[in-house]
Design an enzyme around this catalytic site. Structure first.
Site: not given
Length: 584
Positions: A204, A457, A503
């Site tokens: 991320s 995601d 995610h």
């Protein structure tokens, strides 16, 4: 005085030589750490504060993560602070976990952050100890390891803290790794003839941080694992408002239960398109090409009342990423045509008033996180959520206000979001955008990168990673044919999509998809032994991940094949023609 100094050096040399035979406790001391500080001239323009050193021993600590499995580790945590020469009131803290001498494998590892945090604390750093490396994190100079970038971004209303911005953008991780590699060499008295291999792992924001180093400091790391990178910072953060804007344009904000039902029906219908029924959409591209959201109209849904709450992890982060997760009433109804219209438009991505593409949204089968409304207890209605990363980005980073919540989406259209994206891209292009596509120097340095992204995601669309991969491929190898350019990329850069992956981890809606837990070990094998991974080892019910652009397909006997499918590949390809400039 000179003799005293020489005596200290000789005495210290004896201590350093003995470290290989010592126990972890023997050298996990402030005195020893003081003697191995990376005070060599590393070209950073910094001064280390020797009085800031601390040393703490930890033994038999149980750690676990989807990124590195489960282990019991021992380590010494050495922290110290430094300041940038010529900058007043400047203090940066770094922390290095050091393995025991018998486990040290001549390696250093940096780990990144998430959300607006520049580090993930102790949740990621154990991966270094597991692979025999010194493992480092930084606080970016934000005050302490728990302080996030948004807390220091503004010096005052209208005034950006550019030092903090450049530290967050790329500088802090460059300094962390440069210091960390020298500290590792000093700590274990490794001669200059022996290589210290250096690695990075992050997802991320941490994935973006990894690419910030690849794009600027080609030989910083021998290998990197970058997960779901937050590329195109301005586009990504602004796009978190796209669900609310789409709902407003259609005049309907679907209750979360309606959207959840659409997701579940999508998964059930598209599950078998990959040749196997296992609860996972391993071919979201085929789903996008074949599934009709209209087929869900009229299907019943029901969800009991909920007090709300967030998934595991830091509450502050989840309040930003899942702003609609507050209390909700009982929800009982059937999927509506307007609900399907929102779902379909959201999946298609933002389109401006001229019919041109602004940005992308998650693949079919992902949760509709950015389209999920919040419930207004006063009006008893559903309304767009404005308290997440999207609203904060507009108020704080574009309007430069000390507030995290956008007041409303009144008069905000897709065109407005497009213009906000352009403004932010221009303002932060050299710090946060992180999309430079020519990484020839990285390849020339012999470095390797494994790039992973969950196909489902819902926070950062998987197509974002495909788009950057293709930007690099077209920039570096635009004169080659498609197959030849892929072969050239394979020498140093490999992308893997995780079927059903959410995610930066496995997906509660598609848990059988699993997550790759030994990716760092794979890039180590590649960097140190030249063993490039054709597939990536995975957990869950899917053992191997196919290397992009190959896509998974199971045969009748249950064998996984990684196949090329030009129509599917094309479904991942986007041109952001709403902008008059290239968006890599």
């Amino acid at each position: 005085m000179a003799m005293d100094f020489i005596g200290k050096i000789l005495s210290f040399s004896v201590i350093v030589v003995a470290v290989q035979a010592a126990s972890l406790a023997d050298y996990c001391t402030v005195d020893y750490a003081s003697g191995v500080l990376p005070v060599q001239d590393l070209g950073l323009g910094i001064t280390i504060d020797p009085s800031s050193i601390s040393a703490a021993l930890t033994t038999n600590k149980s750690v676990s993560s989807q990124w590195f499995g489960a282990a019991v580790i021992d380590y010494c945590n050495i922290t110290f602070a430094y300041s940038h020469d010529g900058i007043a009131n400047d203090i940066v803290h770094v922390s290095y976990l050091v393995p025991s001498p018998d486990k040290f494998a001549n390696r250093y590892v940096s780990t990144g952050g998430g959300g607006l945090a520049i580090n993930s604390g102790g949740s990621s750093s154990p991966v270094g100890i597991i692979v025999g490396a010194v493992s480092g994190i930084t606080d970016g100079g934000f005050g302490n390891f728990n302080t996030q970038y948004d807390d220091v971004f503004l010096l005052a209303k209208g005034t950006i803290n550019w030092q903090a911005t450049y530290m967050f953008g790329y500088q802090a991780h460059h300094e962390l790794a440069t210091l960390g590699k020298q500290f590792t060499r000093n700590f274990f008295n490794t001669s200059n003839d022996n290589k210290i291999y250096s690695y990075y792992q992050g997802c991320s924001e941490g994935g973006r941080e990894g690419w910030s180093q690849i794009q600027r400091f080609a030989d910083q790391f021998d290998g990197l694992v970058t997960g779901a990178p937050a590329f195109r910072f301005s586009h990504l953060q602004t796009n978190h408002l796209s669900g609310g804007v789409i709902g407003a344009s259609i005049g309907y904000y679907p209750p979360p239960c309606e959207l959840e039902k659409i997701v579940n029906l999508t998964i059930a219908t598209c599950d078998s398109l990959d040749g196997r029924v296992d609860g996972v959409i391993a071919r979201s591209d085929l789903c996008k090409l074949n599934f009709d959201y209209n087929s869900t109209i009229g299907e019943p849904y029901y969800c009991p009342a909920s007090t709300g709450g967030f998934p595991g992890g830091p509450p502050s982060l989840h309040r930003r990423q899942f702003p609609g997760a507050g209390p909700t009433p009982e929800q009982n109804g059937t999927i509506t045509a307007k609900g399907v219209a929102v779902a379909s438009a959201f999946t298609n991505g933002l389109i401006d008033s001229n019919g041109k593409r602004i940005y992308i949204n998650p693949q079919p089968g992902s949760s509709f996180a950015d389209a999920t409304p919040q419930y207004n207890q006063d009006t008893k209605t559903w309304e767009p959520s404005l308290a997440g990363l999207g609203g904060q980005y507009i108020t704080r980073y574009l309007n430069l206000e000390d507030k995290d919540v956008l007041d409303s989406l009144e008069n905000v259209t897709a065109d407005t979001l497009r213009d906000w994206m352009a403004l932010g891209m221009q303002r932060y292009y050299d710090s946060l955008q992180t999309t430079w596509p020519d990484i020839t120097s990285f390849k020339s340095a012999g470095s390797k990168v494994i790039h992973v992204h969950g196909e489902a995601d819902s926070s950062i669309p998987a197509a974002s990673s495909v788009h950057y991969y293709d930007s690099v491929r077209n920039t570096m190898y635009g004169g080659l044919g498609y197959d030849e350019s892929i072969a050239a990329m394979d020498e140093f850069y490999r992308l893997y999509l995780v079927p059903g992956g959410a995610h930066c981890g496995s997906n509660r809606d598609q848990p059988n998809g699993g997550w790759p837990a030994t990716t760092l070990q794979s890039v180590i094998e590649w960097a140190e032994k030249g063993v490039a991974p054709d597939t990536l080892q995975n957990t869950g019910g899917i053992d191997s991940l196919c290397k992009w652009p190959l896509r998974p397909l199971w045969s009748n006997n249950g064998t996984l094949d990684c196949v090329i499918d030009s129509e599917s590949i094309q479904s991942w390809t986007y041109t952001f023609d709403a902008f008059k400039f290239q968006v890599y």
